[in-house]
Design an enzyme around this catalytic site. Structure first.
Site, PDB file in Angstrom:
ATOM      1  N   CYS A   2       0.771  -1.118   0.093  1.00 55.42           N
ATOM      2  CA  CYS A   2       0.020  -0.105  -0.016  1.00 55.42           C
ATOM      3  C   CYS A   2       0.862   1.409  -0.061  1.00 55.42           C
ATOM      4  O   CYS A   2       2.026   1.225   0.426  1.00 55.42           O
ATOM      5  CB  CYS A   2      -0.975  -0.136   1.223  1.00 55.42           C
ATOM      6  SG  CYS A   2      -1.791  -1.700   1.433  1.00 55.42           S
ATOM      7  N   ARG A  28       2.106   1.289  -6.490  1.00 58.33           N
ATOM      8  CA  ARG A  28       2.383   0.404  -5.541  1.00 58.33           C
ATOM      9  C   ARG A  28       1.070  -0.323  -5.123  1.00 58.33           C
ATOM     10  O   ARG A  28       1.112  -1.453  -4.441  1.00 58.33           O
ATOM     11  CB  ARG A  28       2.926   0.973  -4.272  1.00 58.33           C
ATOM     12  CG  ARG A  28       4.300   1.592  -4.565  1.00 58.33           C
ATOM     13  CD  ARG A  28       4.698   2.195  -3.390  1.00 58.33           C
ATOM     14  NE  ARG A  28       5.200   1.324  -2.512  1.00 58.33           N
ATOM     15  CZ  ARG A  28       6.483   1.329  -1.819  1.00 58.33           C
ATOM     16  NH1 ARG A  28       7.187   2.012  -2.422  1.00 58.33           N
ATOM     17  NH2 ARG A  28       6.735   0.392  -1.144  1.00 58.33           N
ATOM     18  N   TRP A  76      -3.574  -1.913  -1.597  1.00 63.57           N
ATOM     19  CA  TRP A  76      -3.619  -3.198  -1.992  1.00 63.57           C
ATOM     20  C   TRP A  76      -4.193  -4.375  -1.316  1.00 63.57           C
ATOM     21  O   TRP A  76      -3.666  -4.469  -0.026  1.00 63.57           O
ATOM     22  CB  TRP A  76      -2.015  -3.654  -2.541  1.00 63.57           C
ATOM     23  CG  TRP A  76      -2.072  -5.179  -3.213  1.00 63.57           C
ATOM     24  CD1 TRP A  76      -2.255  -5.049  -4.585  1.00 63.57           C
ATOM     25  CD2 TRP A  76      -1.876  -6.271  -2.983  1.00 63.57           C
ATOM     26  NE1 TRP A  76      -2.301  -6.317  -5.432  1.00 63.57           N
ATOM     27  CE2 TRP A  76      -1.897  -7.256  -4.161  1.00 63.57           C
ATOM     28  CE3 TRP A  76      -1.735  -6.704  -1.732  1.00 63.57           C
ATOM     29  CZ2 TRP A  76      -1.768  -8.518  -3.987  1.00 63.57           C
ATOM     30  CZ3 TRP A  76      -1.591  -8.345  -1.747  1.00 63.57           C
ATOM     31  CH2 TRP A  76      -1.464  -9.038  -2.685  1.00 63.57           C
ATOM     32  N   ASN A 100      -0.113  -0.412   6.274  1.00 63.47           N
ATOM     33  CA  ASN A 100       0.377  -1.429   5.023  1.00 63.47           C
ATOM     34  C   ASN A 100       1.049  -2.600   5.763  1.00 63.47           C
ATOM     35  O   ASN A 100       2.087  -2.642   6.729  1.00 63.47           O
ATOM     36  CB  ASN A 100       1.529  -0.532   4.590  1.00 63.47           C
ATOM     37  CG  ASN A 100       2.159  -1.372   3.614  1.00 63.47           C
ATOM     38  OD1 ASN A 100       1.803  -2.480   2.982  1.00 63.47           O
ATOM     39  ND2 ASN A 100       3.597  -0.772   3.301  1.00 63.47           N
ATOM     40  N   GLY A 101       0.516  -3.870   5.519  1.00 65.79           N
ATOM     41  CA  GLY A 101       1.156  -4.994   5.984  1.00 65.79           C
ATOM     42  C   GLY A 101      -0.018  -6.007   6.561  1.00 65.79           C
ATOM     43  O   GLY A 101      -1.169  -5.704   6.274  1.00 65.79           O
ATOM     44  N   GLU A 481      11.040 -15.035 -17.966  1.00 65.00           N
ATOM     45  CA  GLU A 481      10.665 -13.804 -17.675  1.00 65.00           C
ATOM     46  C   GLU A 481       9.656 -13.274 -18.831  1.00 65.00           C
ATOM     47  O   GLU A 481       8.719 -12.615 -18.463  1.00 65.00           O
ATOM     48  CB  GLU A 481      12.082 -13.038 -17.744  1.00 65.00           C
ATOM     49  CG  GLU A 481      11.897 -11.621 -17.921  1.00 65.00           C
ATOM     50  CD  GLU A 481      11.140 -10.874 -16.807  1.00 65.00           C
ATOM     51  OE1 GLU A 481      10.766 -11.491 -15.890  1.00 65.00           O
ATOM     52  OE2 GLU A 481      10.909  -9.455 -16.956  1.00 65.00           O
ATOM     53  N   LYS A 485       5.871 -11.641 -17.913  1.00 63.62           N
ATOM     54  CA  LYS A 485       5.488 -10.295 -18.683  1.00 63.62           C
ATOM     55  C   LYS A 485       4.238 -10.482 -19.214  1.00 63.62           C
ATOM     56  O   LYS A 485       3.380  -9.501 -19.003  1.00 63.62           O
ATOM     57  CB  LYS A 485       6.698 -10.009 -19.634  1.00 63.62           C
ATOM     58  CG  LYS A 485       7.554  -8.935 -19.639  1.00 63.62           C
ATOM     59  CD  LYS A 485       7.946  -8.025 -18.372  1.00 63.62           C
ATOM     60  CE  LYS A 485       7.495  -8.162 -16.896  1.00 63.62           C
ATOM     61  NZ  LYS A 485       8.704  -8.338 -16.170  1.00 63.62           N
ATOM     62  N   GLU A 488       1.256 -10.965 -16.715  1.00 63.38           N
ATOM     63  CA  GLU A 488       0.922 -10.004 -15.752  1.00 63.38           C
ATOM     64  C   GLU A 488       0.229  -8.656 -16.428  1.00 63.38           C
ATOM     65  O   GLU A 488      -0.537  -8.140 -15.800  1.00 63.38           O
ATOM     66  CB  GLU A 488       2.091  -9.420 -14.893  1.00 63.38           C
ATOM     67  CG  GLU A 488       3.140  -8.967 -15.610  1.00 63.38           C
ATOM     68  CD  GLU A 488       4.119  -8.416 -14.552  1.00 63.38           C
ATOM     69  OE1 GLU A 488       4.137  -8.311 -13.239  1.00 63.38           O
ATOM     70  OE2 GLU A 488       5.653  -8.651 -15.177  1.00 63.38           O
ATOM     71  N   HIS A 504       7.976 -33.927 -21.990  1.00 64.71           N
ATOM     72  CA  HIS A 504       7.935 -34.537 -20.891  1.00 64.71           C
ATOM     73  C   HIS A 504       6.627 -34.338 -20.276  1.00 64.71           C
ATOM     74  O   HIS A 504       6.442 -34.565 -19.085  1.00 64.71           O
ATOM     75  CB  HIS A 504       8.928 -34.275 -19.765  1.00 64.71           C
ATOM     76  CG  HIS A 504      10.324 -34.738 -20.237  1.00 64.71           C
ATOM     77  ND1 HIS A 504      10.642 -36.329 -20.318  1.00 64.71           N
ATOM     78  CD2 HIS A 504      11.339 -33.959 -21.127  1.00 64.71           C
ATOM     79  CE1 HIS A 504      11.991 -36.234 -20.901  1.00 64.71           C
ATOM     80  NE2 HIS A 504      12.410 -35.129 -21.224  1.00 64.71           N
ATOM     81  N   LYS A 603       3.437  -2.971  -7.418  1.00 67.83           N
ATOM     82  CA  LYS A 603       5.002  -2.600  -7.707  1.00 67.83           C
ATOM     83  C   LYS A 603       5.742  -3.478  -6.568  1.00 67.83           C
ATOM     84  O   LYS A 603       6.694  -3.972  -6.866  1.00 67.83           O
ATOM     85  CB  LYS A 603       5.319  -1.117  -7.958  1.00 67.83           C
ATOM     86  CG  LYS A 603       6.717  -0.901  -8.468  1.00 67.83           C
ATOM     87  CD  LYS A 603       6.728  -1.478  -9.787  1.00 67.83           C
ATOM     88  CE  LYS A 603       8.176  -1.274 -10.402  1.00 67.83           C
ATOM     89  NZ  LYS A 603       8.365  -2.152 -11.413  1.00 67.83           N
TER      90      LYS A 603
HETATM   91  O1  M6R Z   1      11.162  -4.920  -6.078  1.00 69.40           O
HETATM   92  P1  M6R Z   1      11.746  -6.449  -6.626  1.00 69.40           P
HETATM   93  O2  M6R Z   1      12.575  -6.620  -7.604  1.00 69.40           O
HETATM   94  O3  M6R Z   1      12.142  -7.133  -5.168  1.00 69.40           O
HETATM   95  O4  M6R Z   1      10.172  -7.117  -6.877  1.00 69.40           O
HETATM   96  C1  M6R Z   1      10.142  -8.380  -7.055  1.00 69.40           C
HETATM   97  C2  M6R Z   1       8.914  -8.906  -7.870  1.00 69.40           C
HETATM   98  O5  M6R Z   1       7.733  -8.446  -7.047  1.00 69.40           O
HETATM   99  C3  M6R Z   1       8.755  -8.188  -9.201  1.00 69.40           C
HETATM  100  O6  M6R Z   1       9.896  -8.370  -9.944  1.00 69.40           O
HETATM  101  C4  M6R Z   1       7.531  -8.608  -9.973  1.00 69.40           C
HETATM  102  O7  M6R Z   1       7.597  -9.920 -10.008  1.00 69.40           O
HETATM  103  C5  M6R Z   1       7.204  -7.760 -11.061  1.00 69.40           C
HETATM  104  N1  M6R Z   1       6.024  -7.480 -11.119  1.00 69.40           N
HETATM  105  C6  M6R Z   1       7.585  -8.419 -12.281  1.00 69.40           C
HETATM  106  O8  M6R Z   1       7.267  -7.611 -13.714  1.00 69.40           O
END
Ligand code: M6R
Length: 608
Positions: A2, A28, A76, A100-101, A481, A485, A488, A504, A603
């Protein structure tokens, strides 16, 4: 996750200032937003709305927003759905709080408070802290003591900001969650936030309180901010730092989305990285790492950062011949790993605030293992907690989908591997590596100019049923990766797979509606092409990203994205990754999703 912001000072525009801070933090968490402030008649006002910050702004239109103290929140959701009631701040007629938490014992606390006749308005865990502090205040305890006694009773990692209408003051406290406060001693303003970025351009000095330190904002007074231990004695358990972050970097400029802007920033950032580490401020940090003689390296991270860790692992094993493991931080922290003195823990992160990554770091530290961060945010919790740090120098990354941070994490790892190999003492080797970085930047520049070809492939495939990203060796992390991408931001099912593994099991899924994004670099070329053949034979749609003018692969593919790999060597996977970033971006654009703020995400993941 948050976003939290609080303001106390002489300005009557505190609501505007808090809203501006929240706007900067909206990436965030964006399930709901709200503010509480004390109006010019000393009355507590509260407004909160489900949905993005704009919904709250509409709600606030035409309202009298003159106020000297304000707290605000973007949420969030963890406990309780996305509703106006569950939005923060949570308030009663005595207090207002933002959180937050996660309060792990919220249910027990609620039951206990309900047995005393307390009524709850929301489904959140946060409200239990509001009512706990209120309960203590009603017993006649002063505010500081009430906060302290309540905080001692909650379990889990959390940060709270509390607005106390009786005095108009703001308090904050945290355990294992990010919190920063800042002051401007010229204007006598004091602010608090979950992220220094919200305070950029307003304050001159930042304070990062340690866990269980109560922060008291008293802007306008002699001490703009005071810090107390839970036993209410004054404390200096905080780190102070000059605020030097600029705000302008957060504009989208000519780009439609932050993600696209951040993809385009990569060539320049790549060029600057070798300069920073070989001839600039980063030299000292890299020289320190050059002295490491690890027996084994544990790289730990989450999401995209963990995939960057896989790229770095390959450098450490291939170039340095150091045994290296990549560990998902969320699992590593709960295993009982065999950590020995002489091992090194490396933690990769954009934000430096990811809860699981922080916990993995703490596990290593407790085991006496040296810890190093590869991190973007200077001064973040990870940065402060690690013994040494290598900054990735990506600048502020706003798009929730990480792009430039991945590239910079992997490249910083490459520089780290060069340092550990003793290359810092060898001018010729440094020049050669700088040249390779420059070549990568140039190739990406060219790719960006020709991105229409990627856009047209995206247009042809974006509505297909599912996607397998496949690669071998150094391209396997890129496949993982690439799939992440796409998932998400475009909300389609995608999987990253080692190309040799498909037969497999997962090959059973292949039909004419399944797309294979085949990452076919020069390494293991023939083996990977054979794997593509296997998918083609089952009528899968083949999109190959491979070497220019390779007729065999071109013939096999329904769509072909040609690349020039010459001279890039171990940096080639990062080049392919930019194609994946653009493919995901354009597919999401054709699908019409919210690219910079995809649903359900935030984020910075500050809860475990
Ligand atoms: O801030 P961080 O790099 O530690 O975050 C890690 C992941 O939460 C972050 O890379 C997440 O997977 C991204 N949304 C991917 O695009």
């Amino acid at each position: 996750m948050c976003g939290i912001v609080g303001y106390f000072g002489p300005s009557q525009n505190s609501v505007e200032i808090v809203l501006e801070g929240l706007k900067r933090l909206e990436y965030r968490g964006y399930d709901s937003a709200g503010v509480s402030f004390i109006d010019e008649h000393n009355v507590l006002q509260n407004y909160k709305k489900a949905g993005k910050l704009d919904n709250l702004k509409i709600e606030l239109k035409g309202k009298n927003l003159i106020a000297r103290a304000c707290i605000g929140h973007t949420r969030w959701a963890t406990h309780g759905g996305v509703t106006d009631e569950n939005a923060h701040p949570h308030h009663n007629d005595i207090l207002s709080i933002i959180h937050n938490g996660i309060i792990e014992n919220a249910n027990d606390l609620k039951k206990e408070l309900m047995s005393h006749g307390v009524k709850f308005k929301s489904e959140t865990d946060s409200e239990s802290f509001l009512e706990l502090v209120t309960f203590e205040l009603r017993k006649g305890k002063p505010i500081l003591e009430s906060i302290s006694d309540s905080f001692k009773r909650i379990r889990g990692n959390s940060a709270f900001v509390i607005l106390y209408p009786k005095t108009g003051e703001i308090f904050a406290i945290k355990r294992g969650a990010p919190l920063v406060c800042g002051i401007n001693d010229i204007t006598s303003e004091a602010l608090v936030s979950s992220d220094p970025y919200a305070l950029a351009g307003i304050v001159h000095k930042l304070y990062f309180p340690e866990d269980e330190v109560i922060v008291h904002l008293s802007g306008g007074n002699k001490n703009l901010v005071n810090f107390y231990e839970l036993d209410l004695t004054k404390t200096t358990r905080y780190l102070s730092k000059k605020q030097d972050m600029s705000v302008e970097v957060s504009e989208k400029g000519e780009y439609e989305h932050f993600m696209l802007k951040e993809i385009h920033e990569q060539p320049e950032l790549i060029r600057n990285l070798t300069q920073y580490y070989f001839a600039g401020e980063g030299r000292e940090a890299l020289e320190k790492v050059a002295l490491y003689k690890p027996n084994r390296i544990y790289l730990s991270a989450c999401g995209t950062a963990a995939y960057a860790g896989l790229v770095v692992r390959d450098y450490l094993e291939g170039i340095n011949r150091i045994p290296a493991n990549v560990e998902l931080a969320s699992e590593f922290r709960y295993r009982d790993p065999i950590l020995k003195t002489g091992d090194v823990g490396i933690f990769v992160s954009q934000s430096g605030e990811t809860a699981d990554t922080l916990a993995a770091q703490s596990l290593c530290k407790k085991a006496g293992v040296k810890t190093l961060s590869i991190v973007n945010v200077d001064g973040s919790t990870l940065f402060r907690d690690c013994d040494d740090n290598l900054l990735i120098r990506a600048g502020v990354e706003i798009g929730v989908a990480s792009t430039k941070a991945f590239t910079q994490q992997a490249l910083t790892g490459r520089l780290m591997s060069a340092a550990m190999a003793g290359d810092l003492k060898d001018e010729a080797k440094k020049v050669k590596l700088t040249g390779k970085f420059a070549l990568l930047a140039e190739r990406i520049d060219r790719l960006l100019v020709q991105s229409d070809i990627i856009k047209s492939v995206a247009e042809s495939i974006y509505n297909k049923k599912g996607f397998f990203y496949t690669g071998r060796g150094a391209y396997f992390p890129i496949a993982l990766e690439g799939a992440l991408k796409l998932k998400e931001i475009a909300y389609v099912h995608a999987e990253g797979y080692a190309a040799g593994e498909l037969k497999h099991g997962p090959i059973a899924l292949i039909d004419e509606e399944m797309v294979n994004i085949a990452l076919v670099g020069p390494e293991l070329f023939e083996k990977t092409v054979s794997n593509v053949q296997e998918i083609k034979a089952r009528k899968g749609i083949i999109v190959s990203i491979g070497p220019r003018n390779n007729e065999e692969l071109m013939d096999l593919s329904d769509y072909y994205i040609p690349l020039d790999f010459e001279g890039l060597e171990e940096l080639s996977p990062l080049y392919v990754n930019v194609v994946n970033q653009l493919l995901a971006y354009y597919m999401a654009k054709f699908k019409g999703t919210d690219i910079d703020k995809p649903r359900n995400l935030a984020k910075s993941v500050t809860v475990e």
